[in-house]
Design a protein around this motif. Structure first.
Motif, PDB file in Angstrom:
ATOM      1  N   LYS A 156       0.820  -1.210   0.000  1.00 41.17           N
ATOM      2  CA  LYS A 156       0.000   0.000   0.000  1.00 41.17           C
ATOM      3  C   LYS A 156       0.858   1.265   0.000  1.00 41.17           C
ATOM      4  N   VAL A 157       1.938   1.252   0.765  1.00 37.66           N
ATOM      5  CA  VAL A 157       2.846   2.402   0.751  1.00 37.66           C
ATOM      6  C   VAL A 157       3.446   2.583  -0.643  1.00 37.66           C
ATOM      7  N   ALA A 158       3.716   1.474  -1.335  1.00 37.67           N
ATOM      8  CA  ALA A 158       4.258   1.550  -2.690  1.00 37.67           C
ATOM      9  C   ALA A 158       3.307   2.292  -3.632  1.00 37.67           C
ATOM     10  N   LEU A 159       2.012   2.128  -3.443  1.00 34.23           N
ATOM     11  CA  LEU A 159       1.038   2.857  -4.260  1.00 34.23           C
ATOM     12  C   LEU A 159       1.183   4.363  -4.047  1.00 34.23           C
ATOM     13  N   THR A 160       1.367   4.756  -2.786  1.00 37.75           N
ATOM     14  CA  THR A 160       1.549   6.180  -2.477  1.00 37.75           C
ATOM     15  C   THR A 160       2.852   6.702  -3.072  1.00 37.75           C
ATOM     16  N   VAL A 161       3.907   5.933  -2.909  1.00 38.95           N
ATOM     17  CA  VAL A 161       5.220   6.334  -3.428  1.00 38.95           C
ATOM     18  C   VAL A 161       5.141   6.572  -4.934  1.00 38.95           C
ATOM     19  N   LYS A 162       4.559   5.632  -5.650  1.00 45.10           N
ATOM     20  CA  LYS A 162       4.497   5.745  -7.110  1.00 45.10           C
ATOM     21  C   LYS A 162       3.554   6.863  -7.546  1.00 45.10           C
ATOM     22  N   TYR A 163       2.581   7.188  -6.718  1.00 50.17           N
ATOM     23  CA  TYR A 163       1.692   8.318  -7.004  1.00 50.17           C
ATOM     24  C   TYR A 163       2.424   9.647  -6.869  1.00 50.17           C
ATOM     25  N   LEU A 164       3.330   9.725  -5.883  1.00 50.00           N
ATOM     26  CA  LEU A 164       3.985  10.998  -5.576  1.00 50.00           C
ATOM     27  C   LEU A 164       5.245  11.272  -6.396  1.00 50.00           C
ATOM     28  N   THR A 165       6.020  10.227  -6.675  1.00 50.77           N
ATOM     29  CA  THR A 165       7.362  10.457  -7.208  1.00 50.77           C
ATOM     30  C   THR A 165       7.402  10.683  -8.712  1.00 50.77           C
ATOM     31  N   LYS A 166       8.336  11.541  -9.116  1.00 51.97           N
ATOM     32  CA  LYS A 166       8.654  11.671 -10.538  1.00 51.97           C
ATOM     33  C   LYS A 166       9.500  10.490 -10.982  1.00 51.97           C
ATOM     34  N   SER A 167      10.417  10.057 -10.100  1.00 56.01           N
ATOM     35  CA  SER A 167      11.252   8.906 -10.445  1.00 56.01           C
ATOM     36  C   SER A 167      12.005   8.324  -9.253  1.00 56.01           C
ATOM     37  N   LYS A 168      12.655   9.143  -8.434  1.00 53.20           N
ATOM     38  CA  LYS A 168      13.626   8.649  -7.458  1.00 53.20           C
ATOM     39  C   LYS A 168      12.976   8.281  -6.124  1.00 53.20           C
ATOM     40  N   ILE A 169      13.351   7.082  -5.658  1.00 53.86           N
ATOM     41  CA  ILE A 169      12.770   6.519  -4.436  1.00 53.86           C
ATOM     42  C   ILE A 169      13.878   6.019  -3.504  1.00 53.86           C
ATOM     43  N   LEU A 170      13.743   6.352  -2.230  1.00 57.69           N
ATOM     44  CA  LEU A 170      14.585   5.796  -1.171  1.00 57.69           C
ATOM     45  C   LEU A 170      13.657   5.166  -0.146  1.00 57.69           C
ATOM     46  N   LEU A 171      13.763   3.859   0.017  1.00 60.28           N
ATOM     47  CA  LEU A 171      12.911   3.122   0.952  1.00 60.28           C
ATOM     48  C   LEU A 171      13.750   2.608   2.105  1.00 60.28           C
ATOM     49  N   CYS A 172      13.236   2.764   3.313  1.00 59.23           N
ATOM     50  CA  CYS A 172      13.878   2.207   4.493  1.00 59.23           C
ATOM     51  C   CYS A 172      12.911   1.223   5.141  1.00 59.23           C
ATOM     52  N   THR A 173      13.353  -0.020   5.260  1.00 56.30           N
ATOM     53  CA  THR A 173      12.510  -1.049   5.859  1.00 56.30           C
ATOM     54  C   THR A 173      13.387  -2.250   6.202  1.00 56.30           C
ATOM     55  N   GLY A 174      12.772  -3.309   6.658  1.00 53.41           N
ATOM     56  CA  GLY A 174      13.535  -4.471   7.074  1.00 53.41           C
ATOM     57  C   GLY A 174      14.191  -5.213   5.923  1.00 53.41           C
ATOM     58  N   ALA A 175      15.266  -5.927   6.241  1.00 51.56           N
ATOM     59  CA  ALA A 175      15.981  -6.708   5.228  1.00 51.56           C
ATOM     60  C   ALA A 175      15.088  -7.796   4.638  1.00 51.56           C
ATOM     61  N   ILE A 176      14.124  -8.268   5.412  1.00 54.91           N
ATOM     62  CA  ILE A 176      13.246  -9.337   4.933  1.00 54.91           C
ATOM     63  C   ILE A 176      12.312  -8.869   3.823  1.00 54.91           C
ATOM     64  N   MET A 177      12.248  -7.554   3.583  1.00 52.40           N
ATOM     65  CA  MET A 177      11.364  -7.013   2.558  1.00 52.40           C
ATOM     66  C   MET A 177      12.090  -6.799   1.228  1.00 52.40           C
ATOM     67  N   GLU A 178      13.331  -7.267   1.118  1.00 55.34           N
ATOM     68  CA  GLU A 178      14.143  -6.980  -0.075  1.00 55.34           C
ATOM     69  C   GLU A 178      13.473  -7.438  -1.367  1.00 55.34           C
ATOM     70  N   ASP A 179      13.032  -8.673  -1.431  1.00 57.95           N
ATOM     71  CA  ASP A 179      12.441  -9.190  -2.668  1.00 57.95           C
ATOM     72  C   ASP A 179      11.186  -8.418  -3.055  1.00 57.95           C
ATOM     73  N   LEU A 180      10.351  -8.118  -2.067  1.00 63.94           N
ATOM     74  CA  LEU A 180       9.108  -7.399  -2.356  1.00 63.94           C
ATOM     75  C   LEU A 180       9.385  -5.969  -2.791  1.00 63.94           C
ATOM     76  N   ALA A 181      10.376  -5.327  -2.187  1.00 62.29           N
ATOM     77  CA  ALA A 181      10.748  -3.964  -2.573  1.00 62.29           C
ATOM     78  C   ALA A 181      11.213  -3.930  -4.027  1.00 62.29           C
ATOM     79  N   GLY A 182      11.959  -4.949  -4.435  1.00 67.88           N
ATOM     80  CA  GLY A 182      12.394  -5.031  -5.823  1.00 67.88           C
ATOM     81  C   GLY A 182      11.237  -5.272  -6.763  1.00 67.88           C
ATOM     82  N   LYS A 183      10.320  -6.137  -6.364  1.00 64.91           N
ATOM     83  CA  LYS A 183       9.170  -6.472  -7.204  1.00 64.91           C
ATOM     84  C   LYS A 183       8.219  -5.289  -7.365  1.00 64.91           C
ATOM     85  N   LEU A 184       7.946  -4.598  -6.279  1.00 62.34           N
ATOM     86  CA  LEU A 184       6.954  -3.521  -6.309  1.00 62.34           C
ATOM     87  C   LEU A 184       7.475  -2.223  -6.914  1.00 62.34           C
TER      88      LEU A 184
END
Length: 216
Positions: A156-184
């Motif tokens: 859900k946060v990814a939806l907000t991020v993609k709504y707001l950003t022109k292009s550049k994203i910096l995400l801070c979260t747990g290491a266990i979210m690596e695969d999902l962060a790449g996918k989303l």
């Protein structure tokens, strides 16, 4: 259930809004009277019931500097659930004067409404429920720190991020979210290790979708 269901929600009066602003502004001062700077990292105490864990001063400064570097001097930065970065950005803005990007804090904790027009109430469970004045793809840089380590929250946060950003994203979260962060969001794991003022049990990392010194 009333017969007004479906109508626009009632609006607070100007006097009520002013009283709320004053209350939240006072809360910033009541929490840490040792700090004369309401934008200091830690000026407001963490509320662990809302999964709040402030970055260390070094990490907040490093991430804020990263945002400024990649947003550009006239750019706009969105901080989603990352008040520590927003606070550090405000301190860097005061040092740089006009040669600094602007910043907006998207945050669930209404205590931060003391920051005025740069505060936008944000509930990740309604990721696109934002004020009309928040224009899509209007931020040069978005830094986000989802409050929970779950697929539902990050998606859900990814939806907000993609709504707001022109292009550049910096995400801070747990290491266990690596695969999902790449996918989303097409994010890559950085070697830089962000730290908090209180140590977390979970391994915490940051991710970007652009070339950055944080990667190496």
């Amino acid at each position: 259930m009333s017969d007004t269901d479906g109508d626009d929600p009632p609006q607070l009066s100007a006097a009520t809004l002013a009283a709320l602003q004053e209350f939240y502004a006072e809360s910033l001062n009541e929490v840490d009277r040792s700090s004369s700077d309401k934008y200091a990292v830690g000026a407001l105490k963490e509320d662990w019931s809302m999964s709040q864990f402030w970055y260390s001063d070094e990490t907040a400064g490093r991430l804020a500097a990263e945002a400024i570097e990649h947003a550009g001097t006239q750019g706009r930065i969105a901080c989603i659930s990352a008040p520590s970065v927003y606070q550090k950005l405000k301190n860097l803005q005061s040092e740089r004067g006009d040669d600094a990007p602007s910043a907006v804090l998207f945050e669930f904790d209404r205590r931060f409404s003391a920051y005025g027009d740069e505060f936008v109430f944000y509930d990740y469970s309604n990721p696109l429920c934002l004020p009309e004045e928040v224009v899509p793809q209007s931020f040069d840089f978005v830094v986000a720190d989802p409050p929970y380590l779950s697929e539902e929250c990050l998606s859900k946060v990814a939806l907000t991020v993609k709504y707001l950003t022109k292009s550049k994203i910096l995400l801070c979260t747990g290491a266990i979210m690596e695969d999902l962060a790449g996918k989303l969001m097409g994010l890559k794991l950085c070697t830089y290790l962000p730290k908090h003022s209180h140590n977390l049990a979970n391994e915490f990392r940051c991710y970007v979708n652009y070339e950055s010194r944080l990667l190496s």
